[in-house]
Design a protein around this motif. Structure first.
Motif, PDB file in Angstrom:
ATOM      1  N   SER A   1     -44.556  35.325   2.638  1.00  0.00           N
ATOM      2  CA  SER A   1     -43.903  35.959   3.788  1.00  0.00           C
ATOM      3  C   SER A   1     -42.763  36.859   3.337  1.00  0.00           C
ATOM      4  N   MET A   2     -41.965  36.394   2.378  1.00  0.00           N
ATOM      5  CA  MET A   2     -40.849  37.203   1.882  1.00  0.00           C
ATOM      6  C   MET A   2     -41.354  38.424   1.120  1.00  0.00           C
ATOM      7  N   MET A   3     -42.405  38.246   0.333  1.00  0.00           N
ATOM      8  CA  MET A   3     -42.981  39.383  -0.382  1.00  0.00           C
ATOM      9  C   MET A   3     -43.507  40.425   0.595  1.00  0.00           C
ATOM     10  N   SER A   4     -44.092  39.957   1.699  1.00  0.00           N
ATOM     11  CA  SER A   4     -44.666  40.875   2.686  1.00  0.00           C
ATOM     12  C   SER A   4     -43.614  41.784   3.303  1.00  0.00           C
ATOM     13  N   MET A   5     -42.379  41.284   3.403  1.00  0.00           N
ATOM     14  CA  MET A   5     -41.322  42.076   4.021  1.00  0.00           C
ATOM     15  C   MET A   5     -40.939  43.291   3.176  1.00  0.00           C
ATOM     16  N   SER A   6     -41.328  43.296   1.904  1.00  0.00           N
ATOM     17  CA  SER A   6     -40.959  44.415   1.016  1.00  0.00           C
ATOM     18  C   SER A   6     -42.004  45.517   1.012  1.00  0.00           C
ATOM     19  N   CYS A   7     -43.095  45.300   1.715  1.00  0.00           N
ATOM     20  CA  CYS A   7     -44.275  46.150   1.555  1.00  0.00           C
ATOM     21  C   CYS A   7     -44.368  47.215   2.644  1.00  0.00           C
ATOM     22  N   VAL A   8     -45.000  48.342   2.310  1.00  0.00           N
ATOM     23  CA  VAL A   8     -45.314  49.367   3.296  1.00  0.00           C
ATOM     24  C   VAL A   8     -46.821  49.599   3.287  1.00  0.00           C
ATOM     25  N   SER A   9     -47.363  50.004   4.420  1.00  0.00           N
ATOM     26  CA  SER A   9     -48.805  50.225   4.530  1.00  0.00           C
ATOM     27  C   SER A   9     -49.168  51.615   4.013  1.00  0.00           C
ATOM     28  N   ALA A  10     -50.469  51.822   3.841  1.00  0.00           N
ATOM     29  CA  ALA A  10     -50.951  53.133   3.402  1.00  0.00           C
ATOM     30  C   ALA A  10     -50.556  54.217   4.400  1.00  0.00           C
ATOM     31  N   ALA A  11     -50.543  53.864   5.692  1.00  0.00           N
ATOM     32  CA  ALA A  11     -50.170  54.833   6.716  1.00  0.00           C
ATOM     33  C   ALA A  11     -48.733  55.309   6.533  1.00  0.00           C
ATOM     34  N   VAL A  12     -47.825  54.372   6.241  1.00  0.00           N
ATOM     35  CA  VAL A  12     -46.415  54.733   6.047  1.00  0.00           C
ATOM     36  C   VAL A  12     -46.240  55.549   4.769  1.00  0.00           C
ATOM     37  N   ILE A  13     -47.006  55.195   3.731  1.00  0.00           N
ATOM     38  CA  ILE A  13     -46.928  55.953   2.482  1.00  0.00           C
ATOM     39  C   ILE A  13     -47.309  57.413   2.726  1.00  0.00           C
ATOM     40  N   VAL A  14     -48.336  57.629   3.529  1.00  0.00           N
ATOM     41  CA  VAL A  14     -48.756  58.996   3.845  1.00  0.00           C
ATOM     42  C   VAL A  14     -47.617  59.760   4.515  1.00  0.00           C
ATOM     43  N   VAL A  15     -46.903  59.091   5.416  1.00  0.00           N
ATOM     44  CA  VAL A  15     -45.757  59.738   6.073  1.00  0.00           C
ATOM     45  C   VAL A  15     -44.677  60.073   5.049  1.00  0.00           C
ATOM     46  N   TYR A  16     -44.387  59.136   4.154  1.00  0.00           N
ATOM     47  CA  TYR A  16     -43.388  59.380   3.113  1.00  0.00           C
ATOM     48  C   TYR A  16     -43.775  60.565   2.229  1.00  0.00           C
ATOM     49  N   LEU A  17     -45.078  60.690   1.954  1.00  0.00           N
ATOM     50  CA  LEU A  17     -45.540  61.779   1.098  1.00  0.00           C
ATOM     51  C   LEU A  17     -45.301  63.145   1.729  1.00  0.00           C
ATOM     52  N   GLN A  18     -45.163  63.172   3.056  1.00  0.00           N
ATOM     53  CA  GLN A  18     -44.864  64.420   3.742  1.00  0.00           C
ATOM     54  C   GLN A  18     -43.369  64.737   3.748  1.00  0.00           C
ATOM     55  N   MET A  19     -42.556  63.735   3.385  1.00  0.00           N
ATOM     56  CA  MET A  19     -41.106  63.896   3.449  1.00  0.00           C
ATOM     57  C   MET A  19     -40.458  64.012   2.070  1.00  0.00           C
ATOM     58  N   LEU A  20     -41.092  63.408   1.054  1.00  0.00           N
ATOM     59  CA  LEU A  20     -40.517  63.356  -0.295  1.00  0.00           C
ATOM     60  C   LEU A  20     -41.564  63.782  -1.317  1.00  0.00           C
ATOM     61  N   PRO A  21     -41.132  64.224  -2.520  1.00  0.00           N
ATOM     62  CA  PRO A  21     -42.108  64.527  -3.567  1.00  0.00           C
ATOM     63  C   PRO A  21     -42.989  63.315  -3.866  1.00  0.00           C
ATOM     64  N   ALA A  22     -44.287  63.553  -3.972  1.00  0.00           N
ATOM     65  CA  ALA A  22     -45.251  62.454  -4.110  1.00  0.00           C
ATOM     66  C   ALA A  22     -44.978  61.594  -5.337  1.00  0.00           C
ATOM     67  N   GLN A  23     -44.540  62.201  -6.455  1.00  0.00           N
ATOM     68  CA  GLN A  23     -44.336  61.408  -7.668  1.00  0.00           C
ATOM     69  C   GLN A  23     -43.231  60.383  -7.498  1.00  0.00           C
ATOM     70  N   PHE A  24     -42.211  60.683  -6.670  1.00  0.00           N
ATOM     71  CA  PHE A  24     -41.133  59.725  -6.435  1.00  0.00           C
ATOM     72  C   PHE A  24     -41.634  58.547  -5.606  1.00  0.00           C
ATOM     73  N   VAL A  25     -42.418  58.846  -4.575  1.00  0.00           N
ATOM     74  CA  VAL A  25     -42.949  57.789  -3.712  1.00  0.00           C
ATOM     75  C   VAL A  25     -43.879  56.874  -4.507  1.00  0.00           C
ATOM     76  N   LEU A  26     -44.772  57.458  -5.292  1.00  0.00           N
ATOM     77  CA  LEU A  26     -45.759  56.671  -6.031  1.00  0.00           C
ATOM     78  C   LEU A  26     -45.124  55.887  -7.165  1.00  0.00           C
ATOM     79  N   THR A  27     -44.025  56.381  -7.732  1.00  0.00           N
ATOM     80  CA  THR A  27     -43.304  55.628  -8.755  1.00  0.00           C
ATOM     81  C   THR A  27     -42.622  54.412  -8.135  1.00  0.00           C
ATOM     82  N   ALA A  28     -42.116  54.579  -6.924  1.00  0.00           N
ATOM     83  CA  ALA A  28     -41.380  53.492  -6.270  1.00  0.00           C
ATOM     84  C   ALA A  28     -42.276  52.325  -5.879  1.00  0.00           C
ATOM     85  N   ILE A  29     -43.559  52.583  -5.636  1.00  0.00           N
ATOM     86  CA  ILE A  29     -44.441  51.525  -5.120  1.00  0.00           C
ATOM     87  C   ILE A  29     -44.588  50.359  -6.101  1.00  0.00           C
ATOM     88  N   PRO A  30     -45.010  50.570  -7.358  1.00  0.00           N
ATOM     89  CA  PRO A  30     -45.122  49.416  -8.270  1.00  0.00           C
ATOM     90  C   PRO A  30     -43.779  48.774  -8.577  1.00  0.00           C
TER      91      PRO A  30
END
Length: 249
Positions: free
Chosen positions: A171-200
């Protein structure tokens, strides 16, 4: 550079100190596993941001995601040219419409077994390297690819077999996660390499925090991953029909 490094070291120490302060059982914290996780996170941060091969890899992945988004706009433009082929595109269209392609694509890759195969072996490798329980490692990788809701749905059979202490960790781990849909939104707001680096990095951080806040000792018999039977799975085209019906609603 020295000041930047010191600030980051101080941040890690403060981060770990707060987690230790609020830990449920400080005596049973598995410090060896946590140290390995911290070192892995430092290595990933260095590899993906400062090492040429890492930067090249993340840029190629970012290019792939950008290509997906551009492809989605081609389809959207075909159906709604007045919304896409305009000088000032509406933010709702630019940020949310690509979800209609990216999320179903992830669902299809899950259905045909591509993502489960990648998740399975990355989870096994992460568990072997860090000493974390197999399912927690598996779930962390699931969240990285599928997001919170999808990961919980895929692992529902396993969750029914876990003791309450491990469910709290999930449950605690789940609170740190974002869905693919949210990632797509982030990719429209920030450079993709920054978003994809932050995920792992975010996933490893979630494992570190939960391991300190809620340390759990499990037996070898408990350290298993439940295999879900697929005998009731819908035929592929029925699955597509259900998938696009859900998207439309």
């Amino acid at each position: 550079m020295t000041i930047y490094l010191l600030i980051n070291i101080l941040g890690v120490l403060l981060f770990m100190g707060l987690a230790w302060l609020f830990s449920k059982d400080r005596k049973t914290i598995h410090w060896r596993s946590i140290i390995v996780l911290v070192l892995l996170n430092i290595f990933l941060a260095w590899f993906l941001t400062s090492f040429s091969a890492g930067r090249f890899a993340i840029e190629k992945v970012a290019d792939g995601f950008n290509w997906l988004i551009e492809t989605s706009f081609s389809g959207i433009g075909f159906a709604f040219s007045s919304m896409v082929n305009v000088k000032n595109m509406d933010v709702v269209v630019s940020a949310l419409m690509p979800i209609l392609l990216v999320v179903p694509l992830f669902d299809i890759l899950t259905y045909i077994g591509v993502l489960p195969f990648i998740i399975k072996w990355l989870g096994k490798g992460l568990s072997k390297l860090t000493g974390q329980p197999k399912f927690e490692s598996f779930f962390a990788v699931e969240m990285m690819f599928l997001g919170n809701t999808e990961a919980l749905a895929v692992s529902s059979g396993q969750l029914k077999r876990l003791k309450s202490a491990r469910i709290l960790t999930i449950s605690m781990m789940s609170m740190s996660c974002v869905s693919a849909a949210v990632i797509v939104v982030y990719l429209q707001m920030l450079p993709a390499q920054f978003v994809l680096t932050a995920i792992p990095l975010n996933i490893i951080n979630a494992m570190i925090v939960t391991s300190v806040l809620n340390p759990v000792t499990i037996t070898e018999e408990e350290d298993t991953i439940y295999k879900i039977e697929k005998t009731d799975r819908e035929p592929f085209f029925s699955f597509l029909g259900i998938l696009f019906w859900k998207q439309g609603n």
